[in-house]
Design a protein around this motif. Structure first.
Motif, PDB file in Angstrom:
ATOM      1  N   LEU A 101      -0.392   9.117   1.999  1.00 15.95           N
ATOM      2  CA  LEU A 101       0.213   7.331   2.044  1.00 15.95           C
ATOM      3  C   LEU A 101       0.564   7.504   3.276  1.00 15.95           C
ATOM      4  CD1 LEU A 101       3.544   6.916   0.640  1.00 15.95           C
ATOM      5  CD2 LEU A 101       4.043   8.695   1.327  1.00 15.95           C
ATOM      6  N   TYR A 102       0.677   7.759   4.718  1.00 14.18           N
ATOM      7  CA  TYR A 102       0.679   7.536   6.189  1.00 14.18           C
ATOM      8  C   TYR A 102      -0.299   7.078   6.464  1.00 14.18           C
ATOM      9  CZ  TYR A 102       5.163   9.956   4.609  1.00 14.18           C
ATOM     10  OH  TYR A 102       7.072   9.898   4.675  1.00 14.18           O
ATOM     11  N   ILE A 103      -1.713   7.444   6.103  1.00 11.27           N
ATOM     12  CA  ILE A 103      -2.088   6.956   6.822  1.00 11.27           C
ATOM     13  C   ILE A 103      -3.337   5.903   6.468  1.00 11.27           C
ATOM     14  CG2 ILE A 103      -5.127   7.410   7.449  1.00 11.27           C
ATOM     15  CD1 ILE A 103      -3.274   9.152   8.791  1.00 11.27           C
ATOM     16  N   LEU A 104      -3.215   5.437   5.002  1.00  8.45           N
ATOM     17  CA  LEU A 104      -3.514   4.155   5.128  1.00  8.45           C
ATOM     18  C   LEU A 104      -2.964   2.939   5.392  1.00  8.45           C
ATOM     19  CD1 LEU A 104      -4.936   4.754   1.013  1.00  8.45           C
ATOM     20  CD2 LEU A 104      -6.408   4.227   2.861  1.00  8.45           C
ATOM     21  N   PRO A 105      -1.427   3.101   5.132  1.00  8.23           N
ATOM     22  CA  PRO A 105      -0.847   1.950   5.881  1.00  8.23           C
ATOM     23  C   PRO A 105      -0.730   2.011   7.384  1.00  8.23           C
ATOM     24  CG  PRO A 105       0.700   3.135   4.332  1.00  8.23           C
ATOM     25  CD  PRO A 105      -1.181   3.362   4.287  1.00  8.23           C
TER      26      PRO A 105
ATOM     27  N   VAL B 183      -4.144   2.029   9.377  1.00  6.70           N
ATOM     28  CA  VAL B 183      -4.985   1.895   8.978  1.00  6.70           C
ATOM     29  C   VAL B 183      -5.372   0.262   8.851  1.00  6.70           C
ATOM     30  CG1 VAL B 183      -7.134   1.911   8.315  1.00  6.70           C
ATOM     31  CG2 VAL B 183      -6.010   4.108   8.844  1.00  6.70           C
ATOM     32  N   PHE B 184      -4.524  -0.056   7.703  1.00  4.41           N
ATOM     33  CA  PHE B 184      -4.583  -1.516   7.258  1.00  4.41           C
ATOM     34  C   PHE B 184      -3.748  -2.434   7.997  1.00  4.41           C
ATOM     35  CE2 PHE B 184      -5.199   0.288   3.032  1.00  4.41           C
ATOM     36  CZ  PHE B 184      -6.962   0.133   2.903  1.00  4.41           C
ATOM     37  N   GLY B 185      -2.274  -1.338   9.296  1.00  7.45           N
ATOM     38  CA  GLY B 185      -1.832  -2.467   9.566  1.00  7.45           C
ATOM     39  C   GLY B 185      -2.428  -2.732  11.139  1.00  7.45           C
ATOM     40  N   ILE B 186      -3.288  -1.759  11.660  1.00  5.41           N
ATOM     41  CA  ILE B 186      -3.939  -2.197  12.671  1.00  5.41           C
ATOM     42  C   ILE B 186      -4.651  -2.900  12.286  1.00  5.41           C
ATOM     43  CG2 ILE B 186      -5.040  -1.013  14.734  1.00  5.41           C
ATOM     44  CD1 ILE B 186      -3.863   1.997  14.354  1.00  5.41           C
ATOM     45  N   SER B 187      -5.508  -3.090  11.747  1.00  7.96           N
ATOM     46  CA  SER B 187      -7.428  -3.680  11.767  1.00  7.96           C
ATOM     47  C   SER B 187      -6.435  -5.031  11.067  1.00  7.96           C
ATOM     48  CB  SER B 187      -7.627  -2.684  11.086  1.00  7.96           C
ATOM     49  OG  SER B 187      -7.040  -2.900   9.417  1.00  7.96           O
ATOM     50  N   GLY B 188      -5.278  -5.055  10.226  1.00  9.28           N
ATOM     51  CA  GLY B 188      -4.976  -5.829   9.369  1.00  9.28           C
ATOM     52  C   GLY B 188      -5.384  -7.333  10.653  1.00  9.28           C
ATOM     53  N   VAL B 189      -4.046  -6.937  12.104  1.00  8.68           N
ATOM     54  CA  VAL B 189      -4.675  -8.684  12.135  1.00  8.68           C
ATOM     55  C   VAL B 189      -5.231  -9.069  13.051  1.00  8.68           C
ATOM     56  CG1 VAL B 189      -2.444  -7.530  13.624  1.00  8.68           C
ATOM     57  CG2 VAL B 189      -4.520  -6.479  14.957  1.00  8.68           C
ATOM     58  N   ALA B 190      -7.144  -8.319  12.532  1.00  5.08           N
ATOM     59  CA  ALA B 190      -8.240  -9.014  12.590  1.00  5.08           C
ATOM     60  C   ALA B 190      -8.723  -9.344  12.112  1.00  5.08           C
ATOM     61  CB  ALA B 190      -9.074  -8.263  13.485  1.00  5.08           C
ATOM     62  N   PHE B 191      -7.791  -9.870  10.763  1.00  6.24           N
ATOM     63  CA  PHE B 191      -8.609 -10.389   9.370  1.00  6.24           C
ATOM     64  C   PHE B 191      -8.009 -11.225   9.272  1.00  6.24           C
ATOM     65  CE2 PHE B 191      -7.951  -5.821   6.984  1.00  6.24           C
ATOM     66  CZ  PHE B 191      -9.233  -5.090   7.540  1.00  6.24           C
TER      67      PHE B 191
ATOM     68  N   THR C 235       1.063  -0.972   0.421  1.00  2.92           N
ATOM     69  CA  THR C 235       0.051   0.285  -0.065  1.00  2.92           C
ATOM     70  C   THR C 235       1.018   1.507  -0.428  1.00  2.92           C
ATOM     71  OG1 THR C 235      -1.698  -0.687   1.282  1.00  2.92           O
ATOM     72  CG2 THR C 235      -1.715   1.298   1.210  1.00  2.92           C
ATOM     73  N   PHE C 236       1.882   1.447   0.600  1.00  2.00           N
ATOM     74  CA  PHE C 236       2.694   2.344   0.628  1.00  2.00           C
ATOM     75  C   PHE C 236       4.102   2.569  -0.029  1.00  2.00           C
ATOM     76  CE2 PHE C 236       6.895   4.332   1.959  1.00  2.00           C
ATOM     77  CZ  PHE C 236       6.533   5.544   2.843  1.00  2.00           C
ATOM     78  N   THR C 237       4.275   2.011  -0.775  1.00  4.35           N
ATOM     79  CA  THR C 237       5.132   1.441  -2.079  1.00  4.35           C
ATOM     80  C   THR C 237       4.047   1.925  -3.199  1.00  4.35           C
ATOM     81  OG1 THR C 237       6.230  -0.928  -0.968  1.00  4.35           O
ATOM     82  CG2 THR C 237       6.235   0.584  -3.613  1.00  4.35           C
ATOM     83  N   THR C 238       2.903   1.142  -3.535  1.00  2.00           N
ATOM     84  CA  THR C 238       2.490   1.679  -4.468  1.00  2.00           C
ATOM     85  C   THR C 238       1.820   3.409  -4.607  1.00  2.00           C
ATOM     86  OG1 THR C 238       0.888   0.064  -4.582  1.00  2.00           O
ATOM     87  CG2 THR C 238      -0.045   1.741  -5.966  1.00  2.00           C
ATOM     88  N   GLN C 239       1.899   3.868  -3.432  1.00  2.00           N
ATOM     89  CA  GLN C 239       1.959   5.537  -3.400  1.00  2.00           C
ATOM     90  C   GLN C 239       2.231   6.368  -3.131  1.00  2.00           C
ATOM     91  OE1 GLN C 239      -1.736   6.409  -3.355  1.00  2.00           O
ATOM     92  NE2 GLN C 239      -1.318   8.868  -2.731  1.00  2.00           N
ATOM     93  N   ARG C 240       3.729   5.317  -3.203  1.00  2.00           N
ATOM     94  CA  ARG C 240       4.563   6.566  -2.791  1.00  2.00           C
ATOM     95  C   ARG C 240       5.299   6.178  -4.482  1.00  2.00           C
ATOM     96  NH1 ARG C 240       8.407  10.433  -0.824  1.00  2.00           N
ATOM     97  NH2 ARG C 240      10.154  10.177  -1.090  1.00  2.00           N
ATOM     98  N   GLN C 241       5.445   5.822  -5.368  1.00  2.00           N
ATOM     99  CA  GLN C 241       5.033   5.009  -6.328  1.00  2.00           C
ATOM    100  C   GLN C 241       5.004   7.041  -7.423  1.00  2.00           C
ATOM    101  OE1 GLN C 241       3.949   1.906  -8.675  1.00  2.00           O
ATOM    102  NE2 GLN C 241       6.508   1.937  -9.296  1.00  2.00           N
ATOM    103  N   LEU C 242       3.527   7.063  -6.942  1.00  2.00           N
ATOM    104  CA  LEU C 242       2.716   7.848  -7.677  1.00  2.00           C
ATOM    105  C   LEU C 242       3.696   9.145  -6.972  1.00  2.00           C
ATOM    106  CD1 LEU C 242       0.434   8.548  -9.083  1.00  2.00           C
ATOM    107  CD2 LEU C 242      -0.721   8.356  -7.130  1.00  2.00           C
ATOM    108  N   MET C 243       3.635   9.298  -6.559  1.00  2.00           N
ATOM    109  CA  MET C 243       3.669  11.107  -5.737  1.00  2.00           C
ATOM    110  C   MET C 243       5.315  10.992  -6.213  1.00  2.00           C
ATOM    111  SD  MET C 243       2.421  10.990  -1.992  1.00  2.00           S
ATOM    112  CE  MET C 243       3.017  12.794  -1.560  1.00  2.00           C
TER     113      MET C 243
ATOM    114  N   GLN D 105      -2.889  15.885   0.315  1.00  2.00           N
ATOM    115  CA  GLN D 105      -4.267  14.653   0.445  1.00  2.00           C
ATOM    116  C   GLN D 105      -3.251  13.970   0.484  1.00  2.00           C
ATOM    117  OE1 GLN D 105      -7.805  14.823  -2.564  1.00  2.00           O
ATOM    118  NE2 GLN D 105      -8.241  12.522  -1.757  1.00  2.00           N
ATOM    119  N   GLN D 106      -2.925  13.425  -1.217  1.00  2.00           N
ATOM    120  CA  GLN D 106      -2.039  12.181  -0.862  1.00  2.00           C
ATOM    121  C   GLN D 106      -0.699  12.122  -0.045  1.00  2.00           C
ATOM    122  OE1 GLN D 106      -2.715   9.967  -4.189  1.00  2.00           O
ATOM    123  NE2 GLN D 106      -4.247  11.525  -4.337  1.00  2.00           N
TER     124      GLN D 106
END
Length: 344
Positions: free
Chosen positions: A222-226, A228-236, A193-201, A217-218
């Motif tokens: 870049l920092y919020i989405l990874p 969120v996914f990192g914290i919530s990922g432990v429940a997936f 997620t981070f790499t994809t957004q960083r690549q674009l910017m 916004q980008q």
């Protein structure tokens, strides 16, 4: 609550049937050479489901890329509007929306593939969760198949329906293997997620766009989405992590291809493409070396310009008699008669 539940069911029920149908289709195909009750066949079915969904979303991805490019290119004009109408926020909003409309873009179009994937993501999560906890199926997934799905283990050790949190808290001792695999998938999901957004910017945004509101916004995403996914990922569950990580890898590869082959003007990626094109042109010119065979099969270095044969020099007697020299061109008869007549 009942009304909201009915609305949720109305939206999610078609997704349950669509996702379970694609999932079972892949499982039937993979079961021809894999154990149908094994976790590997179900895990690969989830990956196959991801690929089908991402292929279906390609038109939206193309629209997203165009929207992002237009947003980048109009950032200088957005700055001009901010300077001009900074004191009047209503007028600034109206002029900005007019600019977006004229440019054929929408600030929310870049989030469209992500927004459309979220219901699919939650539907898959719900199917896995209900199969694991209640052994109940959704859509085309019957209760019996749901039980097989929930109890399947990848390589006989990693339950596909279990999450990091469940492996840590359930049972007398934590399941270390499940926890390790879940952590690897969460890190992979976050990193892609981070790499994809960083690549674009870093590669496909002009310098003028890096300081505007769109860039802010980008940078926030870049920092919020990874995070969120990192914290919530432990429940997936492991199956959901497989879906999301595969989807991120697809996005990263798809975006890399577009940025490399069709970058936005004025960006580092655009300059890199120009450099590659120039280098390719030089290589093509350099391949035409001296001595290479030409169209006639004759080496270019062996070709020589044709030399026109020159007549041999004549003696005075030969010129007076009008005699044709050997190898020379034929003499003009009128000139010969003139010479023989004494120059009359």
């Amino acid at each position: 609550m009942g009304f909201l539940s009915d609305i949720g069911g109305f939206i999610m029920t078609p997704l349950y049937y669509a996702i379970s149908g694609i999932l079972l289709g892949w499982h039937e195909l993979l079961s021809t050479f894999l154990d149908p009750e094994g976790g590997l066949s179900w895990a690969l079915s989830i990956i196959g489901l991801t690929l089908v969904i991402r292929i279906m979303l390609i038109p939206l991805f193309v629209k997203q890329i165009k929207s992002q490019r237009n947003m980048q290119l109009i950032q200088p004009k957005v700055k001009e509007l901010q300077k001009k109408y900074g004191h009047d926020r209503q007028k600034l909003g109206e002029e900005t929306m007019k600019l977006y409309k004229d440019a054929g873009t929408n600030p929310f179009a870049s989030c469209l593939p992500l927004i459309l994937q979220m219901p699919i993501f939650f539907a898959l999560f719900r199917i896995l969760d209900q199969a694991a906890k209640n052994q109940s199926g959704r859509g085309f997934l019957t209760d019996a198949r749901a039980t097989d799905f929930a109890e399947s283990k990848i390589f006989g050790k990693i339950p596909i329906s279990e999450s990091f949190w469940e492996a840590r808290t359930w049972g007398p001792t934590p399941d270390a293997i499940v926890m390790i695999v879940a952590v690897i998938l969460v890190i992979s999901m976050t990193a892609t997620t981070f790499t994809t957004q960083r690549q674009l910017m870093s590669k496909n945004m002009p310098a003028d766009a890096m300081s505007g509101p769109y860039a802010q916004q980008q940078k926030l995403l870049l920092y919020i989405l990874p995070l969120v996914f990192g914290i919530s990922g432990v429940a997936f569950p492991i199956g959901v992590l497989l879906y999301w990580t595969t989807s991120n890898v697809w996005t990263m590869g798809q975006q890399f291809y577009v940025i490399r082959n069709n970058p936005a003007p004025g960006t580092p990626a655009f300059k890199a493409k120009q450099d590659r094109d120039r280098a390719k042109g030089k290589d093509l010119k350099g391949s035409e070396e001296p001595g290479a065979a030409g169209p006639s099969g004759e080496a270019e270095g062996d070709r020589r310009p044709s030399v026109r044969p020159q007549p041999k020099r004549q003696t005075k007697a030969q010129r007076q008699s009008g005699q044709r020299p050997a190898g020379g061109p034929p003499q003009n008869p009128n000139l010969i008669k003139k010479k023989q007549g004494g120059g009359r």
